[in-house]
Design an enzyme around this catalytic site. Structure first.
Site, mmCIF file in Angstrom:
data_model
loop_
_atom_site.group_PDB
_atom_site.id
_atom_site.type_symbol
_atom_site.label_atom_id
_atom_site.label_comp_id
_atom_site.label_asym_id
_atom_site.label_seq_id
_atom_site.Cartn_x
_atom_site.Cartn_y
_atom_site.Cartn_z
ATOM 1 C CB CYS A 11 -17.285 16.492 -19.139
ATOM 2 S SG CYS A 11 -16.395 16.659 -20.697
ATOM 3 C CG ASN A 14 -11.560 18.967 -21.939
ATOM 4 O OD1 ASN A 14 -10.432 19.392 -22.185
ATOM 5 N ND2 ASN A 14 -12.549 19.777 -21.685
ATOM 6 C CB CYS A 16 -19.429 16.476 -25.305
ATOM 7 S SG CYS A 16 -19.206 15.361 -26.711
ATOM 8 N NE ARG A 17 -20.979 15.159 -20.265
ATOM 9 C CZ ARG A 17 -21.008 14.140 -19.425
ATOM 10 N NH1 ARG A 17 -21.965 14.078 -18.511
ATOM 11 N NH2 ARG A 17 -20.110 13.186 -19.477
ATOM 12 C CB SER A 18 -15.815 20.126 -19.533
ATOM 13 O OG SER A 18 -14.975 19.323 -20.315
ATOM 14 C CG ASP A 120 -21.370 11.817 -22.607
ATOM 15 O OD1 ASP A 120 -21.294 12.599 -23.582
ATOM 16 O OD2 ASP A 120 -20.477 10.989 -22.349
#
Length: 152
Positions: A11, A14, A16-18, A120
């Site tokens: 993401c 690095n 939140c999402r990943s 995001d």
């Protein structure tokens, strides 16, 4: 693909999402008895060395995923060689990855949800983190099934 597939989620920062995807896939793989090495990284280095966003950790923990040991890092050239799959959270990440990727490794790049960006949640509220978890869980279940078929 190696005996134990190596998967890298990407993401922006690095945090939140990943890292959420890393924690979810690791948990689901362990629960399913499927051996997989999972990491995550960002396209940028803004948060290098930091743990995932506290909100991401909170919402993940609510579903049984522990992200607390993870630390942010930036994707680098060696990652293209080391990982079997490099999974982008959105089309912008995929574009950046393609620009940096050696031509022989382009086949390793993909989106988590084909044709759909995982949004995001950083600038939003709790509902954004829950939506990310919903999308990541669904995408990781599909990915795990693909990995299971590829290694059996």
């Amino acid at each position: 693909m190696k005996e134990k597939p190596h998967v890298l989620f990407i993401c922006t920062g690095n945090i939140c999402r990943s890292p959420t995807a890393e924690g979810v896939l690791r948990h689901l793989a362990k629960k399913s008895g499927i051996a997989v090495h999972v990491e995550s990284a960002g396209t940028g280095d803004w948060h290098a060395g930091q743990p995932p966003d506290a909100r991401a950790q909170h919402h993940a923990r609510g579903r049984g995923y522990d992200l607390s040991a993870q630390r942010a890092r930036q994707v680098g050239t060696p990652d293209y060689e080391r990982f079997d799959l490099i999974v982008a959270m959105d089309r912008g990440h995929l574009r950046v990855l393609r620009e940096l990727c050696p031509p022989e490794h382009l086949g390793k790049l993909r989106m988590l949800a084909e044709g759909r960006d995982v949004p995001d949640p950083y600038y939003g509220g709790a509902e954004g983190f829950e939506r990310v978890l919903d999308m990541v869980e669904a995408g990781c279940r599909e990915l795990l099934e693909e990995l299971r078929k590829a290694t059996s």
